[in-house]
Enzyme design. Structure first.
Site, PDB file in Angstrom:
ATOM      1  N   THR A 122       0.848  -1.190   0.000  1.00  0.00           N
ATOM      2  CA  THR A 122       0.000   0.000   0.000  1.00  0.00           C
ATOM      3  C   THR A 122       0.882   1.237   0.000  1.00  0.00           C
ATOM      4  OG1 THR A 122      -1.736  -1.152   1.136  1.00  0.00           O
ATOM      5  CG2 THR A 122      -1.791   1.231   1.285  1.00  0.00           C
ATOM      6  N   GLY A 275      -8.985  -0.917  14.340  1.00  0.00           N
ATOM      7  CA  GLY A 275      -7.554  -1.045  14.622  1.00  0.00           C
ATOM      8  C   GLY A 275      -6.904  -1.768  13.457  1.00  0.00           C
ATOM      9  N   CYS A 278      -3.848  -1.544   8.920  1.00  0.00           N
ATOM     10  CA  CYS A 278      -4.247  -0.948   7.649  1.00  0.00           C
ATOM     11  C   CYS A 278      -4.991   0.376   7.831  1.00  0.00           C
ATOM     12  CB  CYS A 278      -5.086  -1.928   6.864  1.00  0.00           C
ATOM     13  SG  CYS A 278      -4.204  -3.464   6.575  1.00  0.00           S
TER      14      CYS A 278
END
Ligand code: UGA
Length: 447
Positions: A122, A275, A278
């Protein structure tokens, strides 16, 4: 069969490599962490993820999946290279892309034939452009390269299923050649033509949408997806606060709004906040990138703020009902950031335990998978073997993670073991009426 290398065998890399092997490709998973590679070579899995171990063993046996710590070997042996290295947050929340840069450099210097380099980690928008520049700078052998972005949408706990039966596959490319190659790679998934039934009774007959964009758009699809889902969670959490002030029930409100197909039912479970590695990290990174690009994403800042406040809301509820926390025994059910994973990164449990400890509570905790990981950072609480053990002599129990095994507990036994039958259900996991009828003091979220 396409020859693939995965650089970075973390959570995303291992699932990606294993599933690509499962659909028939030949995969090398590389990681610099020799200890991790040795674990994998011994058929052990460093993370808990349903179905993954079975798939790893099957594909290693079939000779389609191998592990190495040698990035040059991995580079030379493959036609497609997936960059799956970590992009952890820097102090200011921006993503640290140094590993992505190093890998790009290494691939450029060590390739001797055409490579399609796919960015799977990412990353902020425009990282593809930087990979492209880096490759060109260090491409001394004048090798032909294509760059692509192929964001992942894997949820921990159902990552294998998400990979093999996704809602969509997104690729960002510069050239038709890369598009064609990736379409060939994903063909068995697009057509759902492979034979690994995760849900035996469920047929996947629909074709999977294959979305082709430019690289910047694909990168943005990833950040925008996670941010939108996080926004949904914070939205329903804000609604839950209003519900508490008005006597409404957030589970009913969520059901009522979720039936509108434009809104959708998913990601409307109010609770103690999101949480994991990510949402919190990607949200921060997206806010920073936007700032850099000259846009102040105040909407996402608010999403973050609402989420950070969830723990305070819970602690205040506990104080309202227990009055004094000092010397009270408080049981914690669930430590992982969500069910079906042992991941505790950015897990609400850690913040809750530390806050309760600071107030002087005695903590008893249980989780089906995550105890060992929490023990490493919080050694000084009591870890129990099961939920009933947690309940013993507790003044209150907090449901932090909604594991299935908690849903099926013998709640009368739980009640008989507790000092005071006080439940804080941080995930609205139990039926409120039933719990009250069984004699519990039941405090949910927004109901
Ligand atoms: C998330 C995305 O869902 C994936 O699509 C994405 O690929 C992944 O991040 C990633 O970027 O790698 P994940 O973090 O594994 O996946 O978990 P989610 O199921 O999305 O849950 C995130 C958090 O939101 C959890 O703490 C969960 O408890 C919380 N949540 C989720 C709620 O509080 N309420 C909900 O209704 C849904």
């Amino acid at each position: 069969m396409i020859k693939i290398s995965i650089i970075g065998t973390g959570y995303v890399g291992l699932v990606t490599g294993t599933c690509l092997a499962e659909i028939g490709h030949k995969v090398i998973c590389q990681d610099n962490d020799k200890k991790k590679i040795n674990i994998l070579k011994n058929h052990e899995i460093p993370i808990f993820e349903p179905h993954l171990k079975k798939l790893v063993i099957n594909n290693v046996k079939k000779g389609r999946l191998v592990f190495t710590d040698d990035p040059i070997f991995a580079t030379r042996q493959s036609e497609i290279i997936f960059i799956c290295v970590g992009t952890p947050p820097l102090k200011d929340g921006e993503a640290d892309l140094s590993a992505v840069e190093k890998v790009s450099h290494l691939i450029a210097e060590n390739s001797s034939s055409y490579k399609l380099i796919v960015e799977k980690s990412t990353v902020p928008v425009q990282t593809g452009m930087w990979i492209d520049k880096t490759i060109n700078l260090y491409n001394k052998n004048n090798i032909e390269f294509d760059i692509a972005s192929n964001p992942e949408f894997l949820r921990e706990g159902s990552a294998v299923e998400d990979f093999l039966h996704p809602d969509r596959i997104v690729i960002g490319v510069q050239k038709k050649r890369a598009e064609k190659f990736l379409k060939k790679l994903y063909h068995p998934i697009i057509e759902q033509s492979f034979s690994y039934p995760i849900h035996k009774n469920c047929k996947y007959s629909e074709k999977i949408p294959f979305v082709v964009t430019d690289i910047n758009s694909a990168e943005l699809i990833k950040h925008a997806s996670n941010s939108f889902l996080a926004t949904k969670v914070s939205f329903i959490n804000a609604i839950s606060d209003i519900c508490e002030k008005t006597g409404a029930d957030v589970t009913k409100v969520a059901y009522g709004i979720g039936l509108d197909s434009r809104i959708g039912k998913k990601f409307l479970n109010a609770g103690i906040g999101f949480g994991g590695f990510c949402f919190p990290k990607d949200l921060q990174a997206f806010i920073r990138i936007s700032e850099k690009l000259g846009y102040e994403f105040s909407l996402l800042k608010e999403v973050e703020k609402i989420n950070e406040n969830r723990i305070k809301v819970l602690i205040n509820k506990i104080k309202d009902h227990l009055w004094i926390i000092k010397d009270k025994t408080i049981g914690i059910l669930g430590l992982s950031f969500k069910p079906n994973t042992d991941d505790i990164r950015y897990a609400p449990s850690i913040k809750i335990i530390n806050e309760l400890k600071r107030e002087g509570a005695l903590i008893r905790a249980y989780d089906p998978k995550a105890i060992n990981k929490v023990k490493e950072i919080i050694p000084d609480i009591i870890y129990c073997n099961n939920s009933y053990d947690v309940a013993k002599n507790s003044d209150a129990l907090i449901v932090v993670t909604e594991w299935n095994e908690f849903k099926n507990l013998d709640i009368l036994k739980i009640k008989s073991l507790m000092k005071r039958p006080l439940i804080f259900d941080g995930r609205n996991m139990w039926d409120k009426e039933k719990m009250i009828n069984e004699g519990f003091e039941y405090i949910g979220i927004g109901r």
